[in-house]
Design a protein around this motif. Structure first.
Motif, PDB file in Angstrom:
ATOM      1  N   PHE A  52       0.826  -1.208   0.000  1.00  0.00           N
ATOM      2  CA  PHE A  52       0.000   0.000   0.000  1.00  0.00           C
ATOM      3  C   PHE A  52       0.857   1.254   0.000  1.00  0.00           C
ATOM      4  N   LEU A  53       1.989   1.210   0.704  1.00  0.00           N
ATOM      5  CA  LEU A  53       2.815   2.398   0.832  1.00  0.00           C
ATOM      6  C   LEU A  53       3.660   2.657  -0.407  1.00  0.00           C
ATOM      7  N   GLN A  54       3.662   1.715  -1.349  1.00  0.00           N
ATOM      8  CA  GLN A  54       4.389   1.941  -2.591  1.00  0.00           C
ATOM      9  C   GLN A  54       3.634   2.918  -3.480  1.00  0.00           C
ATOM     10  N   ARG A  55       4.291   3.366  -4.518  1.00  0.00           N
ATOM     11  CA  ARG A  55       3.696   4.324  -5.437  1.00  0.00           C
ATOM     12  C   ARG A  55       2.487   3.719  -6.134  1.00  0.00           C
ATOM     13  N   PRO A  56       1.402   4.506  -6.336  1.00  0.00           N
ATOM     14  CA  PRO A  56       0.213   3.971  -7.003  1.00  0.00           C
ATOM     15  C   PRO A  56       0.541   3.402  -8.378  1.00  0.00           C
ATOM     16  N   GLY A  57      -0.297   2.485  -8.842  1.00  0.00           N
ATOM     17  CA  GLY A  57      -0.078   1.814 -10.114  1.00  0.00           C
ATOM     18  C   GLY A  57      -0.238   2.731 -11.312  1.00  0.00           C
ATOM     19  N   THR A  58       0.100   2.220 -12.464  1.00  0.00           N
ATOM     20  CA  THR A  58       0.030   3.004 -13.686  1.00  0.00           C
ATOM     21  C   THR A  58      -1.412   3.306 -14.050  1.00  0.00           C
ATOM     22  N   THR A  59      -1.601   4.325 -14.896  1.00  0.00           N
ATOM     23  CA  THR A  59      -2.939   4.717 -15.320  1.00  0.00           C
ATOM     24  C   THR A  59      -3.140   4.394 -16.793  1.00  0.00           C
ATOM     25  N   VAL A  60      -4.354   4.626 -17.254  1.00  0.00           N
ATOM     26  CA  VAL A  60      -4.735   4.277 -18.626  1.00  0.00           C
ATOM     27  C   VAL A  60      -3.989   5.155 -19.642  1.00  0.00           C
ATOM     28  N   ASP A  61      -3.548   4.550 -20.728  1.00  0.00           N
ATOM     29  CA  ASP A  61      -2.903   5.288 -21.817  1.00  0.00           C
ATOM     30  C   ASP A  61      -3.972   6.049 -22.594  1.00  0.00           C
ATOM     31  N   LEU A  62      -3.821   7.370 -22.686  1.00  0.00           N
ATOM     32  CA  LEU A  62      -4.822   8.198 -23.362  1.00  0.00           C
ATOM     33  C   LEU A  62      -4.627   8.273 -24.872  1.00  0.00           C
ATOM     34  N   ALA A  63      -3.506   7.767 -25.380  1.00  0.00           N
ATOM     35  CA  ALA A  63      -3.200   7.916 -26.810  1.00  0.00           C
ATOM     36  C   ALA A  63      -4.327   7.421 -27.728  1.00  0.00           C
ATOM     37  N   PRO A  64      -4.908   6.240 -27.476  1.00  0.00           N
ATOM     38  CA  PRO A  64      -5.993   5.783 -28.362  1.00  0.00           C
ATOM     39  C   PRO A  64      -7.207   6.724 -28.341  1.00  0.00           C
ATOM     40  N   LEU A  65      -7.463   7.351 -27.199  1.00  0.00           N
ATOM     41  CA  LEU A  65      -8.586   8.280 -27.116  1.00  0.00           C
ATOM     42  C   LEU A  65      -8.249   9.592 -27.827  1.00  0.00           C
ATOM     43  N   GLN A  66      -7.010  10.056 -27.654  1.00  0.00           N
ATOM     44  CA  GLN A  66      -6.608  11.323 -28.263  1.00  0.00           C
ATOM     45  C   GLN A  66      -6.642  11.251 -29.792  1.00  0.00           C
ATOM     46  N   LYS A  67      -6.428  10.058 -30.336  1.00  0.00           N
ATOM     47  CA  LYS A  67      -6.439   9.897 -31.795  1.00  0.00           C
ATOM     48  C   LYS A  67      -7.818  10.182 -32.392  1.00  0.00           C
ATOM     49  N   ARG A  68      -8.862  10.094 -31.579  1.00  0.00           N
ATOM     50  CA  ARG A  68     -10.221  10.320 -32.070  1.00  0.00           C
ATOM     51  C   ARG A  68     -10.611  11.796 -32.086  1.00  0.00           C
ATOM     52  N   LEU A  69      -9.848  12.632 -31.393  1.00  0.00           N
ATOM     53  CA  LEU A  69     -10.227  14.043 -31.261  1.00  0.00           C
ATOM     54  C   LEU A  69     -10.356  14.768 -32.609  1.00  0.00           C
ATOM     55  N   PRO A  70      -9.428  14.567 -33.569  1.00  0.00           N
ATOM     56  CA  PRO A  70      -9.591  15.246 -34.868  1.00  0.00           C
ATOM     57  C   PRO A  70     -10.891  14.856 -35.573  1.00  0.00           C
ATOM     58  N   ALA A  71     -11.279  13.597 -35.459  1.00  0.00           N
ATOM     59  CA  ALA A  71     -12.517  13.144 -36.099  1.00  0.00           C
ATOM     60  C   ALA A  71     -13.733  13.791 -35.443  1.00  0.00           C
ATOM     61  N   VAL A  72     -13.678  13.985 -34.123  1.00  0.00           N
ATOM     62  CA  VAL A  72     -14.768  14.661 -33.420  1.00  0.00           C
ATOM     63  C   VAL A  72     -14.876  16.099 -33.909  1.00  0.00           C
ATOM     64  N   GLU A  73     -13.734  16.769 -34.007  1.00  0.00           N
ATOM     65  CA  GLU A  73     -13.741  18.174 -34.439  1.00  0.00           C
ATOM     66  C   GLU A  73     -14.184  18.314 -35.893  1.00  0.00           C
ATOM     67  N   ALA A  74     -13.864  17.312 -36.717  1.00  0.00           N
ATOM     68  CA  ALA A  74     -14.206  17.371 -38.139  1.00  0.00           C
ATOM     69  C   ALA A  74     -15.714  17.422 -38.366  1.00  0.00           C
TER      70      ALA A  74
END
Length: 765
Positions: free
Chosen positions: A14-36
């Motif tokens: 518990f006292l160790q550093r929290p685990g890794t988080t979700v990679d946002l890259a796949p979500l960020q790739k969709r942003l241009p299509a949303v804006e389009a």
């Protein structure tokens, strides 16, 4: 591996550093299509946009249509970061979004997306009624444009209003109200009386608060108990005049208290010389111990307030009144007796479910909060949820100053008044986050004595919260608040109209001062987050003292005898800085272990509740009870109309099922409180709990059938006017709901685990 080894392993993890988080890259790739899609959607009129919204199912189109609906409905175009938050919620994650980054709008668009992707209806679960009603009204223009129906449920809602609200596509409701409605629905005898539909998707606001801090809180549906006694008031009168260190002694950790020999003799003398420790006086001794805990360890304006003739508990993680909560095991009545108030009945528990188990009933769960990463491991362990950290729209430029630690509490308080006075003189708004009601009032009085006018926000005037917080960023404002100002609120520089925004920004923005570290670093971070909203300037700092409870309780022996100090009395010793952080980590570790321990016990109870709920559903919705009676009484039932037989048999069987479950819950409560004695005897208390709970539950199913058959056999004549009362099947004349607040001292087993855990983390023997 022994118990100590397992505990040590868990605490170290518990006292160790929290685990890794979700990679946002796949979500960020969709942003241009949303804006389009943006310009195309702008060309549609409202009716066409609503029609298009009803046809969307793909995530890019959902986000684009949601953005356009927000632009029209609220005159707000969601940032790319908010769209990333929407995508995270639609993928079943907990989105960590900083304060002021627009979580409410993000959740509304995500709710639309879940509905369009076939995961409706959606419940947006909030921490209180105010936010549920506010957010539903606020987001209604957006959701209406998206072709969805929306409403809210609050404590004041009638059954008809609740049924209508839950019938909408999106329902905003506090987690407790949703849980209470679920419990009530579990006890209906006519399916038409239910208010909720299926529990499909939950978007949890302030996810760390609800899913972690409140996870083990039981929600309770209780009923009247005839002739219920209140032995605690008499006990409270007996302990009232007792003195500390003479008649009773308080343990070092401040979480338990015991009579001394002198104190026991004094009480026994008042009771005509009885032996309190004789078997026949067990109940009286128990009541006296509860009364002593209330007398010696629970303090007005810290643990609770008295308002409108009632004891109201204060939620230590929020600083707000914990609505509809009561302490268990007679402790609530003991505090009421201490304050000279009439006892309010706990009643008999008819149904109960923890917040964690209730959330687990939803097929899809996601959430959002400003502080999720620090509990990422727990979200994964208890809910299988991952955290997606959404970057802020504008960089955070808040200045977080190092803690200022003083030798004594008085020196800290004097320094606070001086520091607040300096900022106030410049016209800079100051928000002071205190640990409890008493501290907020003491500090406010000290400021007023120095001619510094301030506004106080605490559990006593929580109804005024929104109005007070709206002006906390105004030039020259001084707001003294418990940590209730840490969640669900937005402080704008220059006040609600932002009239003095630029001038306040020039002064450095909001100055957030904490009067001490909390047991959880997340609460500290929530308070810090009040300043520096959406790229605004701001400053945060925490003041502390070596006499603060957190340090004394968890790191007292780590403080050097003569720590280094500067000319202002501020402790500048690295050993003290480490001790403060260590004390907080210990508190978090102990809390985590108690959560895990509670969860382990609740697993078997929840499995039993689910099994019984399935049996009850069959009794309620089919003719299984009538078929059973037909097989037992073929001649008698042949003469009864099928519809009448179904109604009568269902009513009898449901009564006995509900009665047996209430008796089973009472039995499990007694077993749970007693297993700590087995732990002291080197036995695994969880194994012992299972040994008692599993066979006891195994007897319930056949007993339901036996009691149903016996009751039917005793009925003289079954007619279409037959009522359960004719067979003495009387349900409680009144029912009510409440949450069981954590016993501030923990159960005996919790105290044992906390003590072991604290020794392991600190290395004490």
């Amino acid at each position: 591996m022994g118990v100590s080894s397992r505990l040590k392993s868990r605490f170290q993890k518990f006292l160790q550093r929290p685990g890794t988080t979700v990679d946002l890259a796949p979500l960020q790739k969709r942003l241009p299509a949303v804006e389009a899609l943006e310009e195309e959607l702008k060309e549609l009129d409202d009716a066409a946009l609503t029609e298009r919204a009803g046809e969307a199912s793909e995530i890019v189109e959902i986000c684009a249509i949601g953005r356009e609906a927000a632009r029209r409905g609220l005159d707000q175009r969601p940032y790319d970061e908010q769209i990333l938050g929407v995508m995270a919620l639609l993928s079943g994650k907990v989105a960590e979004m900083a304060t002021g980054e627009g979580k409410t709008l993000t959740a509304a668009i995500a709710a639309y997306g879940h509905v369009r992707q076939g995961r409706g209806p959606v419940h947006v679960l909030t921490v209180n009624d105010y936010l549920a009603a506010r957010d539903a009204d606020w987001m209604r223009p957006v959701l209406t444009l998206l072709g969805l129906t929306v409403d809210s449920v609050t404590e004041a809602s009638t059954p008809e209003e609740r049924r209508a609200a839950y019938g909408c596509d999106v329902t905003y409701v506090s987690v407790s109200e949703a849980g209470f409605d679920y419990l009530r629905d579990q006890l209906v005898v006519d399916i038409a009386d239910r208010v909720q539909r299926e529990l499909s998707t939950a978007i949890v606001d302030e996810a760390d608060s609800i899913l972690i801090d409140e996870a083990r809180v039981p929600m309770v549906l209780a009923g009247t108990v005839p002739g219920e006694q209140d032995p605690v008031h008499a006990a409270a009168a007996l302990v009232k005049g007792l003195k500390r260190n003479r008649d009773y002694e308080i343990a070092e950790d401040g979480r338990s208290v015991a009579f001394t020999t002198e104190g026991t003799e004094k009480i026994e003398k008042k009771l005509d010389g009885i032996d309190l420790y004789a078997d026949e006086n067990f109940d009286q001794l128990s009541a006296l111990n509860v009364a002593l805990h209330a007398h010696a360890l629970l303090h007005r304006d810290i643990d609770y307030i008295v308002r409108n003739g009632a004891v109201e508990l204060v939620d230590e993680s929020r600083g707000r009144v914990a609505q509809r909560r009561r302490w268990p095991d007679g402790l609530q009545a003991a505090v009421e007796a201490k304050e000279g108030l009439s006892a309010t009945s706990e009643g008999e528990v008819l149904q109960t479910i923890t917040v964690q188990s209730f959330i687990a009933l939803y097929r899809t769960v996601c959430g959002m909060t400003a502080t999720a990463v620090l509990v990422g491991d727990q979200l994964r362990e208890f809910f299988k949820l991952e955290v997606a950290v959404i970057p802020p729209h504008k960089p955070n430029i808040r200045e977080d100053l190092p803690d200022r630690i003083f030798a004594t509490r008085q020196e800290k308080e004097d320094a606070l008044v001086v520091e607040i006075g300096k900022a106030h003189e410049e016209g800079r708004p100051v928000l002071i986050g205190t640990r409890d009601v008493k501290e907020s009032e003491t500090l406010a009085a000290a400021l007023e004595a120095k001619g510094i006018s301030c506004v106080v926000l605490n559990a006593k005037n929580d109804a005024e919260e929104a109005a007070i917080i709206a002006e906390a960023g105004k030039r020259g404002a001084v707001t003294v608040s418990t940590q209730m100002a840490g969640r669900g609120v937005d402080i704008r520089l220059g006040g609600s109209d932002e009239a003095d925004h630029d001038e306040v920004a020039e002064l450095g923005g909001l100055y957030m001062i904490g009067t001490g570290r909390f047991d959880s670093g997340r609460i500290d971070d929530q308070l810090r987050g009040r300043a520096g909203r959406q790229g605004d300037p701001g400053t945060s700092v925490f003041y502390g003292s070596l006499e603060d409870d957190l340090i004394v309780r968890n790191a007292g022996d780590m403080i050097p005898p003569s720590p280094h100090m500067d000319m202002d009395g501020v402790v500048t010793d690295e050993r003290v800085d480490y001790a403060v952080g260590h004390a907080q980590r210990v508190a978090e570790g102990v809390g985590h272990e108690i959560h895990r321990n509670t969860w382990r016990y609740n697993v078997v109870i929840e499995q039993q509740r689910v099994a019984l709920s399935e049996r009850r559903e069959r009794l309620l919705t089919t003719d299984v009870a009538a078929d059973m009676l037909r097989s037992k009484f073929p001649e008698e039932t042949a003469e009864i109309d099928d519809e009448v037989l179904s109604k009568v048999s269902r009513s009898i069987a449901l009564y006995h099922l509900d009665r047996l479950w209430a008796e089973h819950l009472s039995y499990l409560s007694e077993v749970r409180e007693g297993v700590h004695l087995r732990a002291l005897g080197k036995l695994d208390p969880l194994d012992e709990f299972h040994r008692a709970a599993v066979p006891a539950f195994g007897k319930i199913m056949p007993e339901i059938e036996d009691r149903t058959v016996d009751t039917f056999a005793e009925i003289d004549e079954v007619t279409d006017t037959w009522e359960p009362a004719q067979a003495n099947l009387v349900r409680p004349s009144a029912t009510w709901t409440y949450l069981v607040h954590d016993n501030p001292f923990g159960s005996e087993l919790d105290r044992l685990i906390a003590a072991v855990g604290r020794r392991l983390v600190t290395g004490r023997k």
